[in-house]
Scaffold this active site. Structure first.
Site, PDB file in Angstrom:
ATOM      1  CD  GLN A 500      -8.139  34.487 -63.644  1.00  0.00           C
ATOM      2  OE1 GLN A 500      -8.632  34.278 -64.747  1.00  0.00           O
ATOM      3  NE2 GLN A 500      -6.951  35.071 -63.488  1.00  0.00           N
ATOM      4  CE1 TYR A 581     -12.615  39.402 -70.342  1.00  0.00           C
ATOM      5  CE2 TYR A 581     -10.691  38.911 -69.004  1.00  0.00           C
ATOM      6  CZ  TYR A 581     -11.371  38.815 -70.206  1.00  0.00           C
ATOM      7  OH  TYR A 581     -10.818  38.138 -71.265  1.00  0.00           O
TER       8      TYR A 581
END
Length: 797
Positions: A500, A581
């Site tokens: 990821q 994020y």
């Protein structure tokens, strides 16, 4: 539904009044009458009065369904009431789902129902016999007067409780209206099963919920979305016309017979949640305190169980204050769980048209498991033949649970549907994964999951969340990751490993999780960048707004990390566009206040994340799949919601995403999530069906039964689990062993095969007990039974 805050949010003054002797009950429905009967039975010297504005036989609706658990509580608390109920109950086992002229039948559900009028008669008779002062056709005195003249006032006056409203500043009710209209009707014959019938009309989808409550009578509820109701002209029809029209629409289910009404009116269901349930000597009970949608059959059940708990707490506790606190402490979690199930059920019916094209058996299974209380495993126990037919239609090989069926994404075939979810470990040095990561990820790969995901791997030093975050921005980091992927491929063949990639954005430069999650470093902070200069929370560092040149730099950092990930041997790459994020920050209107081409409309907010996706997809091998993790809701007013999440998923799919990993929240610090079992799955379900892209469901999925249920119902394609894999690295293999499965979907490593069966513990040769002696207890002592989650709902009652 607005989640209620804990009852302890505003502490109540301690009420040290003794056990109440003079009790007022406002409301003569089942909850109020049963409370009065119990309190009088437990102490015949009490003075108990019930006020009810209507006549004794006034009631809305027709039948009442009660679960075995509720009946067990009634049997222990008052055998007289139980025996009277038992004589009138109608019992049946089957549920019929009729859709597109096909009927699917599932058995083994054990329903018991009786007429609501008969239930009230039984409770009235019991109250009379015990000496309760019943005052029908009489409005109760004002709440303040009652609380002055009585030791305890029980407000059981329904969803529109005037008693509650008189003190709404204390109880702080939240009332949510929902999107369907429904009407209670009856038929003068008995269905031979609980029947769900779907009608696809020129105006839209309508559904019938029907069940018998007497040898010659059934309850019939007709329900449809508000816009369908209006398009069909029901808003212009009176009671008789609506009743006749419903009978015509569902003529097949009714065998051409008519329906009848009883003060029947179209209404919308309202979910009631109260932040507090008591105030001094006034306490809420039943619908006055909480409601749960009729599709899980829990209204009367909850009220009766409230009565049982309140009576027992008053008997057990030394003071009134302690008793009311104990009552709420006991009942609130049970009610919250029921309301979560009810919300899932009512939303399923609100969005029924989403599932109309599912194969017939899967559609039926989806309906039966909609509230998440009925699951694959207990449905298989109830009706193995039906569940087996669903599995065969789904494509499960013989003896293979749904979770162990393979799934292909591009050139990658996952041998099962279990994913070890990305979990930040905060244990890297200078971004380099070490022995800890090898053991951590290696152990979970050996544990049998189809796909093991790394934590969020950062694309630059400035893109780290903490100093302990792993990276892929140097060759040394790439080599370290290669060591881990080589181990997985060699020692756990058949297990895929995915990476990821992400950038922390405004949530970076913080302490390790166990030192203070999201707290800035005490020293050594690095500058942060984000779509807009907005700190994550008070005390957080304010990021700089990314310039056009910096946008290009960060995009190239993602691409370079993607190329290193390919060389490191990862099988799948996921782009992290969730949890606040950097890329998530572009998607949410709460965190993206830009006025250039990368801010404003949803399409503009999508632009940069899509540019990054395209750059990574270009360097990522064509045969290897790419997924995207999104936050499907910000859990905050004005933020991303489910509808926009579908559009986001659709856009990524159009750019080549092979699946969408559907999480929620963590975008803004002031979020108010609605936690609960598999609480994020409905968002994955919606994206799967509306965007037409495979999805990964994540969030409080903790059992293999949940995984089987979600996969088989078609709500998700993969299930990602985090904490269960921290608790048990071999979670998937143990799930296989517990289900008696030993096939290609869950292969034990050769050195571990001896552990594929649980070891025996303790003696197994002791003689079995052959005789149990019972002592007769005193009749006046209450025997308590605590409610558990029922099998419920239309099937859950």
């Amino acid at each position: 539904m607005v989640p209620a805050r804990p009852a302890t949010t505003t502490p109540q003054p301690h009420d040290d009044r003794p056990r109440p002797r003079r009790i007022a009950v406002v409301g003569g429905g089942p909850g109020g009458l049963y409370t009065a009967a119990l309190l009088k039975r437990l102490d015949p010297d009490r003075e108990v009065t019930v006020w009810e504005r209507g006549a004794p036989d006034d009631t809305f609706g027709f039948g009442v369904v009660l679960s075995d658990e509720t009946l067990g509580g009634i049997e222990h608390a008052d055998p007289v009431v139980y025996e009277a109920l038992k004589r009138d109950f109608v019992h049946w086992d089957d549920i019929d789902i009729v859709h597109r002229n096909t009927r699917q039948t599932s058995g083994g559900h054990r329903f018991a129902a009786l007429g609501r009028r008969r239930l009230l008669e039984i409770l009235h008779d019991r109250c009379h016999d015990l000496g309760v002062d019943l005052r029908p056709r009489t409005g109760a005195p004002p709440p303040d007067r009652l609380t002055e003249t009585h030791d305890l006032v029980v407000a059981a006056d329904g969803v529109r409780s005037a008693t509650r409203e008189a003190h709404r500043d204390v109880f702080r009710p939240h009332v949510t209206a929902h999107r369907c209209r429904y009407i209670w009707l009856a038929a003068d014959f008995a269905f031979d099963a609980f029947r769900f019938e779907i009608a696809e009309t020129e105006h839209g989808v309508m559904q019938l919920h029907g069940y018998p409550y007497a040898a010659d009578a059934s309850t019939v509820i007709v329900e449809m979305r508000e816009e369908v109701w209006r398009a069909a002209g029901f808003d212009a029809l009176d009671e008789a016309e609506s009743t006749a029209r419903c009978a015509k629409i569902f003529a097949d289910a009714l065998g051409g017979r008519p329906l009848r009404a009883n003060k029947s009116a179209w209404t919308t269901f309202r979910t009631v949640v109260n932040e507090r349930w008591s105030h001094g000597n006034l306490v809420l009970l039943g619908d006055a305190a909480h409601t749960a949608h009729f599709s899980i059959g829990s209204g009367t059940k909850l009220a009766v169980e409230d009565a049982l708990a309140l009576a027992a707490c008053l008997q057990e506790q030394p003071t009134l204050g302690a008793a009311l606190a104990a009552y709420e402490e006991e009942r609130r979690p049970v009610v919250a769980s029921t309301q979560r199930a009810a919300k899932a059920s009512l939303e399923w019916f609100e969005d029924l048209d989403r599932y109309l094209d599912q194969p017939p058996r899967q559609f039926a299974f989806n309906l039966l498991t909609r509230s998440r209380r009925v699951t694959h495993d207990n449905l298989r126990l109830r009706d193995a033949e039906f569940t087996g037919s669903v599995e065969r239609e789904f494509g499960c090989p013989p003896g293979t649970p749904p979770m162990f069926t393979p799934l292909r994404l591009r050139g990658l075939t996952l041998r099962n549907r279990v994913v070890v979810s990305p979990m930040d470990m905060y244990s890297a040095t200078d971004g380099v994964p070490g022995d800890f990561h090898l053991v951590h990820l290696g152990a979970r790969a050996l544990g049998g999951a189809g796909l093991v995901m790394t934590e969020m791997v950062c694309v630059s030093p400035e893109g780290r969340i903490t100093p302990g975050c792993a990276g892929l921005y140097t060759g040394r980091q790439g080599e370290a990751w290669r060591r881990i992927t080589d181990f997985v491929h060699a020692q756990a063949p058949g297990t895929a490993i995915g990476v990821q990639l992400g950038h922390s954005g405004r949530k970076g430069s913080t302490r390790l999780m166990w030192e203070g999650m999201d707290e800035p470093l005490p020293d050594g902070n690095w500058p942060l960048v984000a779509p807009s200069p907005l700190p994550y929370k008070p005390g957080s560092q304010t990021p700089r707004e990314l310039s056009r040149a910096q946008l290009t730099d960060v995009r190239e950092q993602f691409a370079a990390a993607g190329a290193r990930a390919a060389r490191a041997g990862f099988d799948l790459l996921e782009l992290h566009c969730a949890h606040g994020y950097l890329l998530s920050g572009f998607l949410s209107p709460l965190t993206n206040h830009r006025t250039d081409a990368y801010g404003g409309s949803p399409g503009k907010r999508l632009r940069y994340p899509l540019e990054v996706f395209d750059a990574v997809r270009e360097v990522w091998p064509a045969e290897r799949p790419m997924t995207v993790r999104v936050s499907a809701t910000d859990w905050a007013e004005g933020g991303t919601g489910a509808e926009e999440a579908v559009a986001i998923a659709r856009a990524f799919a159009a750019h080549g995403a092979d699946a969408v990993d559907v999480s929620t929240g963590q975008v803004v610090a002031g979020e108010r999530p609605e936690f609960g079992r598999s609480y994020q799955t409905p968002y994955a379900d919606r994206i799967r069906h509306e965007a037409g892209v495979p999805v990964i469901a994540v969030g409080a999925i903790s059992s293999w039964d949940d995984v089987n249920s979600l996969i088989l119902a078609g709500r998700t394609d993969l299930c990602a689990l985090a904490r269960p894999h921290l608790y048990d690295p071999h979670w998937t293999l143990h799930a296989a062993a517990e289900q008696g499965y030993d096939g290609p979907g869950a292969v034990w490593p050769a050195p571990y095969r001896a552990g594929s069966r649980p070891p025996r513990t303790g003696r197994t040769d002791a003689p079995r007990p052959r005789l149990t002696l019972h002592e007769r207890g005193q009749d006046a002592q209450p025997v308590r039974t605590r409610s558990r989650s029922g099998s419920g709902a239309g099937q859950d009652a």
